[in-house]
Scaffold this motif. Sequence first.
Motif, PDB file in Angstrom:
ATOM      1  N   LYS A 185      25.216 114.060 -11.613  1.00 53.89           N
ATOM      2  CA  LYS A 185      25.654 112.749 -12.086  1.00 53.89           C
ATOM      3  C   LYS A 185      26.960 112.335 -11.426  1.00 53.89           C
ATOM      4  CE  LYS A 185      23.457 112.950 -16.532  1.00 53.89           C
ATOM      5  NZ  LYS A 185      22.682 111.825 -16.871  1.00 53.89           N
ATOM      6  N   VAL A 186      27.182 111.033 -11.389  1.00 53.53           N
ATOM      7  CA  VAL A 186      28.435 110.501 -10.880  1.00 53.53           C
ATOM      8  C   VAL A 186      29.520 110.822 -11.895  1.00 53.53           C
ATOM      9  CG1 VAL A 186      29.683 108.412 -10.262  1.00 53.53           C
ATOM     10  CG2 VAL A 186      27.281 108.642  -9.642  1.00 53.53           C
ATOM     11  N   MET A 187      30.546 111.498 -11.460  1.00 51.89           N
ATOM     12  CA  MET A 187      31.644 111.877 -12.331  1.00 51.89           C
ATOM     13  C   MET A 187      32.906 111.158 -11.873  1.00 51.89           C
ATOM     14  SD  MET A 187      30.135 113.913 -14.305  1.00 51.89           S
ATOM     15  CE  MET A 187      30.449 115.474 -15.007  1.00 51.89           C
ATOM     16  N   CYS A 188      33.397 110.244 -12.681  1.00 46.73           N
ATOM     17  CA  CYS A 188      34.575 109.466 -12.313  1.00 46.73           C
ATOM     18  C   CYS A 188      35.813 110.333 -12.150  1.00 46.73           C
ATOM     19  CB  CYS A 188      34.846 108.386 -13.351  1.00 46.73           C
ATOM     20  SG  CYS A 188      33.516 107.176 -13.448  1.00 46.73           S
ATOM     21  N   ASP A 189      35.882 111.432 -12.896  1.00 48.77           N
ATOM     22  CA  ASP A 189      37.078 112.265 -12.835  1.00 48.77           C
ATOM     23  C   ASP A 189      36.939 113.429 -11.848  1.00 48.77           C
ATOM     24  OD1 ASP A 189      35.164 113.586 -14.301  1.00 48.77           O
ATOM     25  OD2 ASP A 189      36.557 114.360 -15.790  1.00 48.77           O
ATOM     26  N   ASP A 190      35.842 113.482 -11.125  1.00 46.96           N
ATOM     27  CA  ASP A 190      35.625 114.554 -10.156  1.00 46.96           C
ATOM     28  C   ASP A 190      36.463 114.265  -8.913  1.00 46.96           C
ATOM     29  OD1 ASP A 190      34.712 116.609  -8.595  1.00 46.96           O
ATOM     30  OD2 ASP A 190      32.593 116.210  -8.949  1.00 46.96           O
ATOM     31  N   ALA A 191      37.445 115.110  -8.653  1.00 46.60           N
ATOM     32  CA  ALA A 191      38.348 114.904  -7.523  1.00 46.60           C
ATOM     33  C   ALA A 191      37.615 114.994  -6.181  1.00 46.60           C
ATOM     34  CB  ALA A 191      39.485 115.915  -7.565  1.00 46.60           C
ATOM     35  N   ASP A 192      36.566 115.789  -6.110  1.00 47.70           N
ATOM     36  CA  ASP A 192      35.836 115.958  -4.859  1.00 47.70           C
ATOM     37  C   ASP A 192      34.348 116.148  -5.155  1.00 47.70           C
ATOM     38  OD1 ASP A 192      34.891 116.499  -2.348  1.00 47.70           O
ATOM     39  OD2 ASP A 192      36.336 118.082  -1.909  1.00 47.70           O
ATOM     40  N   PRO A 193      33.609 115.035  -5.322  1.00 45.98           N
ATOM     41  CA  PRO A 193      32.185 115.170  -5.625  1.00 45.98           C
ATOM     42  C   PRO A 193      31.406 115.872  -4.515  1.00 45.98           C
ATOM     43  CG  PRO A 193      32.772 112.862  -5.282  1.00 45.98           C
ATOM     44  CD  PRO A 193      34.040 113.644  -5.265  1.00 45.98           C
ATOM     45  N   PHE A 194      31.871 115.781  -3.284  1.00 39.86           N
ATOM     46  CA  PHE A 194      31.175 116.457  -2.193  1.00 39.86           C
ATOM     47  C   PHE A 194      31.253 117.974  -2.357  1.00 39.86           C
ATOM     48  CE2 PHE A 194      30.309 117.967   2.071  1.00 39.86           C
ATOM     49  CZ  PHE A 194      29.170 117.242   2.375  1.00 39.86           C
ATOM     50  N   LYS A 195      32.392 118.489  -2.810  1.00 37.30           N
ATOM     51  CA  LYS A 195      32.516 119.928  -3.066  1.00 37.30           C
ATOM     52  C   LYS A 195      31.564 120.341  -4.184  1.00 37.30           C
ATOM     53  CE  LYS A 195      35.648 123.666  -4.391  1.00 37.30           C
ATOM     54  NZ  LYS A 195      34.579 124.355  -5.056  1.00 37.30           N
ATOM     55  N   SER A 196      31.482 119.516  -5.233  1.00 38.64           N
ATOM     56  CA  SER A 196      30.555 119.804  -6.335  1.00 38.64           C
ATOM     57  C   SER A 196      29.121 119.850  -5.816  1.00 38.64           C
ATOM     58  CB  SER A 196      30.685 118.749  -7.429  1.00 38.64           C
ATOM     59  OG  SER A 196      31.974 118.757  -7.970  1.00 38.64           O
ATOM     60  N   PHE A 197      28.781 118.915  -4.942  1.00 34.73           N
ATOM     61  CA  PHE A 197      27.458 118.894  -4.332  1.00 34.73           C
ATOM     62  C   PHE A 197      27.202 120.179  -3.552  1.00 34.73           C
ATOM     63  CE2 PHE A 197      25.463 118.200  -0.176  1.00 34.73           C
ATOM     64  CZ  PHE A 197      24.160 117.986  -0.578  1.00 34.73           C
ATOM     65  N   LYS A 198      28.145 120.565  -2.732  1.00 31.94           N
ATOM     66  CA  LYS A 198      28.000 121.766  -1.904  1.00 31.94           C
ATOM     67  C   LYS A 198      27.808 123.007  -2.776  1.00 31.94           C
ATOM     68  CE  LYS A 198      30.396 124.219   1.801  1.00 31.94           C
ATOM     69  NZ  LYS A 198      31.525 124.177   2.743  1.00 31.94           N
ATOM     70  N   ASP A 199      28.529 123.062  -3.892  1.00 32.40           N
ATOM     71  CA  ASP A 199      28.416 124.204  -4.802  1.00 32.40           C
ATOM     72  C   ASP A 199      27.042 124.298  -5.457  1.00 32.40           C
ATOM     73  OD1 ASP A 199      31.030 124.855  -4.193  1.00 32.40           O
ATOM     74  OD2 ASP A 199      31.864 123.999  -6.033  1.00 32.40           O
ATOM     75  N   MET A 200      26.300 123.208  -5.497  1.00 31.84           N
ATOM     76  CA  MET A 200      24.971 123.200  -6.131  1.00 31.84           C
ATOM     77  C   MET A 200      23.851 123.630  -5.187  1.00 31.84           C
ATOM     78  SD  MET A 200      25.035 119.749  -8.355  1.00 31.84           S
ATOM     79  CE  MET A 200      25.891 119.667  -9.905  1.00 31.84           C
ATOM     80  N   LEU A 201      24.142 123.811  -3.919  1.00 33.54           N
ATOM     81  CA  LEU A 201      23.108 124.226  -2.975  1.00 33.54           C
ATOM     82  C   LEU A 201      22.769 125.695  -3.187  1.00 33.54           C
ATOM     83  CD1 LEU A 201      24.462 122.499   0.250  1.00 33.54           C
ATOM     84  CD2 LEU A 201      22.473 121.811  -1.109  1.00 33.54           C
TER      85      LEU A 201
END
Length: 156
Positions: free
Chosen positions: A45-61
């Motif tokens: 999900k889109v997280m407004c408070d996520d400082a780096d959504p790309f890092k979160s994405f990478k962690d989910m791979l």
Amino acid sequence: MASGVAVDDEVINLFNDIKKHRKQKAAFFRLSDDKTKIIVDHCMKVMCDDADPFKSFKDMLPKDDCRFIVYDALFDTEDSKNREQMIFISWAPDTATVQKKMIHASSRENIKKLFGLTAEWQVNDLCEVQPEDLAERLSRDTVVCIDGKVLPGKCG
């Protein structure tokens, strides 16, 4: 599909929902356990408070399994702000089994066509999953920021 692997209706419904409402940052799709169809794995999900959504994405791979991913990137170029583009990502890590990689490869073009996305990124190793590499696939113009994160060497 050429590989004999069908696409579950839930995959298409989720893709259409993301395209229409843009409430998900990314959707991950995987091969079902019986290897007969592509199914929804999970969403980010889109997280407004996520400082780096790309890092979160990478962690989910997953480290040893393949995925098809639709990523909804918000980016700025040197000439314009707040551009949005969905990109099709094919994740097939070197550590996945040969059988999974073969089914994944034979299904890739068909699922990409089903989504109708022109931007594509094929990735095989976590070290290749960098915002700068994504930026190269999003625009012919110089991308300076993706999902609120200024790229190295760029001024925001």
